[in-house]
Design a protein around this motif. Structure first.
Motif, PDB file in Angstrom:
ATOM      1  N   CYS A   1       1.039  -1.252  -0.058  1.00  0.00           N
ATOM      2  CA  CYS A   1       0.084  -0.009   0.160  1.00  0.00           C
ATOM      3  C   CYS A   1       0.827   1.197  -0.079  1.00  0.00           C
ATOM      4  O   CYS A   1       0.586   2.304  -0.714  1.00  0.00           O
ATOM      5  CB  CYS A   1      -0.819  -0.133   1.438  1.00  0.00           C
ATOM      6  SG  CYS A   1      -2.324  -1.019   0.925  1.00  0.00           S
ATOM      7  N   SER A   2       1.916   1.511   0.873  1.00  0.00           N
ATOM      8  CA  SER A   2       2.813   2.614   0.897  1.00  0.00           C
ATOM      9  C   SER A   2       3.494   2.712  -0.592  1.00  0.00           C
ATOM     10  O   SER A   2       3.549   3.891  -1.060  1.00  0.00           O
ATOM     11  CB  SER A   2       3.758   2.488   1.920  1.00  0.00           C
ATOM     12  OG  SER A   2       4.535   1.122   1.699  1.00  0.00           O
TER      13      SER A   2
ATOM     14  N   HIS B   1       2.337   1.759  -3.466  1.00  0.00           N
ATOM     15  CA  HIS B   1       1.367   2.066  -4.379  1.00  0.00           C
ATOM     16  C   HIS B   1       0.791   3.467  -4.254  1.00  0.00           C
ATOM     17  O   HIS B   1       0.430   4.216  -5.116  1.00  0.00           O
ATOM     18  CB  HIS B   1      -0.009   1.048  -4.197  1.00  0.00           C
ATOM     19  CG  HIS B   1      -1.031   1.509  -5.034  1.00  0.00           C
ATOM     20  ND1 HIS B   1      -1.037   1.442  -6.651  1.00  0.00           N
ATOM     21  CD2 HIS B   1      -2.220   1.992  -4.895  1.00  0.00           C
ATOM     22  CE1 HIS B   1      -2.088   1.825  -6.737  1.00  0.00           C
ATOM     23  NE2 HIS B   1      -2.922   1.941  -5.955  1.00  0.00           N
ATOM     24  N   GLN B   2       1.013   3.923  -2.881  1.00  0.00           N
ATOM     25  CA  GLN B   2       0.472   5.401  -2.602  1.00  0.00           C
ATOM     26  C   GLN B   2       1.653   6.291  -3.241  1.00  0.00           C
ATOM     27  O   GLN B   2       1.330   7.130  -3.687  1.00  0.00           O
ATOM     28  CB  GLN B   2       0.470   5.614  -1.153  1.00  0.00           C
ATOM     29  CG  GLN B   2       0.171   6.899  -0.691  1.00  0.00           C
ATOM     30  CD  GLN B   2       0.081   7.214   0.828  1.00  0.00           C
ATOM     31  OE1 GLN B   2      -0.239   6.176   1.615  1.00  0.00           O
ATOM     32  NE2 GLN B   2      -0.203   8.465   1.124  1.00  0.00           N
ATOM     33  N   MET B   3       2.904   5.984  -2.993  1.00  0.00           N
ATOM     34  CA  MET B   3       4.106   6.953  -3.458  1.00  0.00           C
ATOM     35  C   MET B   3       3.942   7.014  -4.981  1.00  0.00           C
ATOM     36  O   MET B   3       4.071   8.021  -5.596  1.00  0.00           O
ATOM     37  CB  MET B   3       5.157   6.080  -2.946  1.00  0.00           C
ATOM     38  CG  MET B   3       6.640   7.125  -3.455  1.00  0.00           C
ATOM     39  SD  MET B   3       8.034   6.361  -2.920  1.00  0.00           S
ATOM     40  CE  MET B   3       8.227   4.798  -4.086  1.00  0.00           C
ATOM     41  N   PHE B   4       3.541   5.865  -5.580  1.00  0.00           N
ATOM     42  CA  PHE B   4       3.575   5.911  -6.907  1.00  0.00           C
ATOM     43  C   PHE B   4       2.367   6.620  -7.484  1.00  0.00           C
ATOM     44  O   PHE B   4       2.583   7.578  -8.536  1.00  0.00           O
ATOM     45  CB  PHE B   4       3.368   4.495  -7.793  1.00  0.00           C
ATOM     46  CG  PHE B   4       4.662   3.889  -7.934  1.00  0.00           C
ATOM     47  CD1 PHE B   4       5.834   4.522  -7.801  1.00  0.00           C
ATOM     48  CD2 PHE B   4       4.936   2.371  -7.781  1.00  0.00           C
ATOM     49  CE1 PHE B   4       7.331   3.779  -7.642  1.00  0.00           C
ATOM     50  CE2 PHE B   4       6.038   1.671  -7.879  1.00  0.00           C
ATOM     51  CZ  PHE B   4       7.416   2.799  -7.925  1.00  0.00           C
ATOM     52  N   GLN B   5       1.262   6.481  -6.974  1.00  0.00           N
ATOM     53  CA  GLN B   5       0.048   7.234  -7.239  1.00  0.00           C
ATOM     54  C   GLN B   5       0.327   8.974  -7.180  1.00  0.00           C
ATOM     55  O   GLN B   5      -0.100   9.721  -7.792  1.00  0.00           O
ATOM     56  CB  GLN B   5      -1.246   6.885  -6.488  1.00  0.00           C
ATOM     57  CG  GLN B   5      -1.839   5.573  -6.512  1.00  0.00           C
ATOM     58  CD  GLN B   5      -2.686   5.500  -7.912  1.00  0.00           C
ATOM     59  OE1 GLN B   5      -2.840   6.590  -8.517  1.00  0.00           O
ATOM     60  NE2 GLN B   5      -3.083   4.405  -8.261  1.00  0.00           N
ATOM     61  N   GLU B   6       1.088   9.303  -5.930  1.00  0.00           N
ATOM     62  CA  GLU B   6       1.475  10.647  -5.844  1.00  0.00           C
ATOM     63  C   GLU B   6       2.423  11.242  -6.915  1.00  0.00           C
ATOM     64  O   GLU B   6       1.955  12.051  -7.444  1.00  0.00           O
ATOM     65  CB  GLU B   6       2.143  10.937  -4.515  1.00  0.00           C
ATOM     66  CG  GLU B   6       2.434  12.206  -4.028  1.00  0.00           C
ATOM     67  CD  GLU B   6       3.152  12.221  -2.704  1.00  0.00           C
ATOM     68  OE1 GLU B   6       3.557  13.351  -2.571  1.00  0.00           O
ATOM     69  OE2 GLU B   6       3.312  11.411  -2.096  1.00  0.00           O
TER      70      GLU B   6
ATOM     71  N   CYS C   1      -6.231  -0.396   0.703  1.00  0.00           N
ATOM     72  CA  CYS C   1      -5.111   0.666   1.410  1.00  0.00           C
ATOM     73  C   CYS C   1      -5.562   1.839   2.117  1.00  0.00           C
ATOM     74  O   CYS C   1      -6.983   2.370   1.512  1.00  0.00           O
ATOM     75  CB  CYS C   1      -4.187   1.159   0.193  1.00  0.00           C
ATOM     76  SG  CYS C   1      -3.495  -0.209  -0.606  1.00  0.00           S
ATOM     77  N   PRO C   2      -5.108   2.062   3.298  1.00  0.00           N
ATOM     78  CA  PRO C   2      -5.843   3.339   4.151  1.00  0.00           C
ATOM     79  C   PRO C   2      -5.262   4.451   3.526  1.00  0.00           C
ATOM     80  O   PRO C   2      -4.447   5.321   3.961  1.00  0.00           O
ATOM     81  CB  PRO C   2      -5.017   2.857   5.312  1.00  0.00           C
ATOM     82  CG  PRO C   2      -4.067   2.355   5.266  1.00  0.00           C
ATOM     83  CD  PRO C   2      -4.249   1.563   3.907  1.00  0.00           C
ATOM     84  N   TRP C   3      -5.674   5.264   2.423  1.00  0.00           N
ATOM     85  CA  TRP C   3      -5.536   6.348   1.752  1.00  0.00           C
ATOM     86  C   TRP C   3      -6.527   6.811   0.878  1.00  0.00           C
ATOM     87  O   TRP C   3      -7.328   5.849   0.425  1.00  0.00           O
ATOM     88  CB  TRP C   3      -4.018   6.362   1.059  1.00  0.00           C
ATOM     89  CG  TRP C   3      -3.950   5.516  -0.045  1.00  0.00           C
ATOM     90  CD1 TRP C   3      -3.762   3.924  -0.037  1.00  0.00           C
ATOM     91  CD2 TRP C   3      -4.359   5.715  -1.368  1.00  0.00           C
ATOM     92  NE1 TRP C   3      -3.815   3.689  -1.397  1.00  0.00           N
ATOM     93  CE2 TRP C   3      -4.176   4.708  -2.288  1.00  0.00           C
ATOM     94  CE3 TRP C   3      -4.416   7.242  -1.868  1.00  0.00           C
ATOM     95  CZ2 TRP C   3      -4.110   4.702  -3.620  1.00  0.00           C
ATOM     96  CZ3 TRP C   3      -4.267   7.523  -3.335  1.00  0.00           C
ATOM     97  CH2 TRP C   3      -4.387   6.256  -4.124  1.00  0.00           C
ATOM     98  N   SER C   4      -6.344   8.189   0.592  1.00  0.00           N
ATOM     99  CA  SER C   4      -7.615   8.424  -0.321  1.00  0.00           C
ATOM    100  C   SER C   4      -6.859   9.495  -1.194  1.00  0.00           C
ATOM    101  O   SER C   4      -5.652   9.639  -1.181  1.00  0.00           O
ATOM    102  CB  SER C   4      -8.653   9.367   0.492  1.00  0.00           C
ATOM    103  OG  SER C   4      -8.065  10.491   1.557  1.00  0.00           O
ATOM    104  N   GLU C   5      -7.473  10.115  -2.306  1.00  0.00           N
ATOM    105  CA  GLU C   5      -6.994  10.947  -3.365  1.00  0.00           C
ATOM    106  C   GLU C   5      -6.626  12.314  -2.720  1.00  0.00           C
ATOM    107  O   GLU C   5      -5.807  13.072  -2.978  1.00  0.00           O
ATOM    108  CB  GLU C   5      -8.069  11.160  -4.396  1.00  0.00           C
ATOM    109  CG  GLU C   5      -8.256  10.056  -5.045  1.00  0.00           C
ATOM    110  CD  GLU C   5      -7.012   9.875  -6.151  1.00  0.00           C
ATOM    111  OE1 GLU C   5      -6.327  10.507  -6.427  1.00  0.00           O
ATOM    112  OE2 GLU C   5      -6.896   8.486  -6.632  1.00  0.00           O
ATOM    113  N   SER C   6      -7.123  12.783  -1.371  1.00  0.00           N
ATOM    114  CA  SER C   6      -7.027  13.809  -0.814  1.00  0.00           C
ATOM    115  C   SER C   6      -5.566  13.895  -0.294  1.00  0.00           C
ATOM    116  O   SER C   6      -4.880  15.198  -0.110  1.00  0.00           O
ATOM    117  CB  SER C   6      -8.091  14.267   0.109  1.00  0.00           C
ATOM    118  OG  SER C   6      -7.948  13.194   1.358  1.00  0.00           O
TER     119      SER C   6
END
Length: 529
Positions: free
Chosen positions: A243-244, A246-251, A292-297
């Motif tokens: 998840c971490s 994935h979040q980094m690549f999404q950012e 994954c505990p994250w959102s677009e915000s």
């Protein structure tokens, strides 16, 4: 016998001295001749050292020895060369100090050879070298002493080797390094800590794609400066889906980094560690990232708005404790460096506590500002980013789109109703409703009818698909006076009759045209008068 021999030798030496005494001029000429021979021999040796090798092609500053199937570097190289190409050969080893004879060398290509190891001081004294290509060789490791002497090196190509390990101090002395290509190797780990310490201030591209990286330290990589993350290529690695990560690549994708945008479809991760072929697309297949505990915000960065001509103060909000050992650096969207107290200008003013003030902001100051906090005590650094938008002040609130549309519809409806019901009548007499006889209707009613009018007498002319246009009959008499024409249906009658309706070939549209209505005179023949 011995005495006789000594006596003969003594006599021979005396004769030589006598000859030398009389021929001293000849002896001097012989000595001058020997000296000239030595000088010519030295010049021949120097020309041998500086001439172009037979297996190479030499120009003014270019030396090409590519595709010659040579197994070792030629010994004699011209010192004027700035570019040396030894690619596509069978070179196995490079000797120490071999570049000392090339003080002007800036570009060295030794790709597609069989080099498996680099010994000590191979690149000793090559201080002018800026571009080094050792790709497509047989290197297994990158040791810390490989490139120690290349203080001005800017581009290092090591892709397509067999490298499994890179020493964390391998690039420590390459302070001018801008690009490192390590793709298509067998790396399982990489020392990202050395990059985090900002030892390479000019580094813009670090290509680690197509390796064997099973995991990526997100906590370290995510804190790298923006200019490094923009050129940090990590695609085509069998990393575990996380998840971490994935979040980094999404950012990075949200911010439009080249490392993601250029190879978006090749960013994959392994869903199951025990299944090598369980690769899923990081950006298209979201089954493994649904929880994954994250959102677009969370993808955005702090945004600050400022009007043209105003001042703005930005704080460096990082997790580092503000102590005396912490220093701060700000990098503007135009890659300008601001640091307290040395660096600053009339617009940007850095402070000791890490804040940055922008005075008299203009449109060109818009963009992402990066703050780097470096703690010498903790030997770590953190980054903080602020998205600044400078805009002109709004003079008035514009109309809302829905209100403007509704107002336009109302105006259009009013105009349509006015056109249908308030059209002015062009003939006052024709607009009045006739009392008798019922056959004498107005010309307007005849015009608006879709059927041809009925006939009253033989003088009426009927024509299908033609409309009636009213033309007032006016006749000029013999004495010059105007009088109304007498109808043909009532011969001998002295009273003037109402004007007759005549058939005309003009379209009904002629009635509503802008041309004035012209009265048409009905002329009677002399026989009927």
């Amino acid at each position: 016998m011995l005495l006789a021999t000594q006596a003969e030798l003594h006599s021979y030496m005396m004769n030589v001295l006598i000859l030398a005494t009389f021929n001293w001029k000849l002896l001097g000429k012989l000595l001058v001749f020997f000296e000239l021979c030595i000088q010519v021999s030295t010049l021949n040796d120097f020309s041998t050292h500086t001439r172009c090798p037979e297996v190479c092609i030499c120009t003014a500053d270019l030396l090409s020895c590519a595709k010659r199937n040579i197994q070792q570097v030629p010994v004699m190289l011209p010192p004027t060369a700035t570019t040396l190409d030894l690619s596509h050969n069978a070179i196995v080893q490079l000797h120490n100090h071999w570049l000392t004879a090339l003080p002007r060398l800036q570009t060295l290509r030794i790709s597609h050879n069989k080099i498996s190891n680099i010994t000590w001081q191979v690149f000793y004294n090559a201080t002018s070298l800026e571009h080094l290509d050792i790709s497509s060789n047989c290197l297994h490791t990158v040791e810390k002493y490989y490139f120690e002497g290349l203080v001005n090196l800017k581009e290092l190509l090591l892709y397509n080797n067999k490298i499994v390990q890179v020493d964390k101090y391998a690039f420590a002395k390459l302070t001018s390094l801008q690009k490192i290509y390590l793709s298509w190797n067998k790396l399982t780990t990489f020392p990202f800590d050395s990059i985090q310490r900002l030892e390479y201030p000019y580094l813009r591209i670090l290509d680690l794609s197509a390796n064997k990286l099973s995991s990526i330290p997100v906590d370290v990589v995510s804190t790298l400066p923006v200019y490094i993350k923009n050129g940090l290529y990590l695609h085509n690695n069998p990393v575990r889906c996380d998840c971490s990560l994935h979040q980094m690549f999404q950012e990075w994708n949200h911010r439009g980094f080249s490392s993601i945008q250029d190879f978006k479809e090749e960013h994959t991760c392994r869903a199951y560690a025990s299944v090598p072929l369980s690769l899923v697309d990081t950006f298209k297949y979201n089954k493994y990232f649904g929880d994954c505990p994250w959102s677009e915000s969370k993808l955005g960065i702090p945004k600050v708005f400022c009007k043209v001509g105003e001042s703005l103060i930005m704080d460096c909000n990082t997790s580092l404790h503000n102590d005396n050992s912490t220093t701060y650096r700000w990098i503007s969207p135009r890659h300008e460096l601001f640091r307290y107290p040395e660096h600053g200008d009339q617009t940007h003013q850095p402070f000791k506590n890490g804040s940055l003030k922008i005075t008299n902001a203009q449109l060109l100051h818009s963009g992402v500002y990066v703050c780097i906090a470096i703690s010498e005590l903790q030997n770590i650094n953190r980054t903080h980013e602020v998205n600044v938008t400078v805009q002109y002040p709004k003079l008035a609130e514009p109309f809302k789109t829905a209100l403007t549309t509704l107002l336009g519809c109302i105006v259009s409806l009013v105009l349509v109703l006015m056109y249908l019901y308030l059209t002015p009548c062009r003939c006052s007499k024709c607009c009045k409703k006739p009392v008798s006889p019922p056959q004498e209707c107005s010309a307007q009613s005849s015009i608006l009818s879709t059927t041809p009018p009925a006939t009253d007498g033989p003088s009426r002319k009927i024509s299908a698909n033609k409309h009636v246009a009213f033309r007032e009959p006016i006749k000029e008499g013999q004495n010059g006076k105007v009088r109304l024409a007498v109808g043909e249906d009532f011969p001998g009658t002295k009273k003037p009759k109402p004007p007759q309706l005549k058939l005309d070939t003009e379209s009904i549209s002629s009635v509503f045209s802008d041309h004035p209505i012209i009265a048409k005179e009905q002329v009677q023949s002399p026989t009927n008068a």
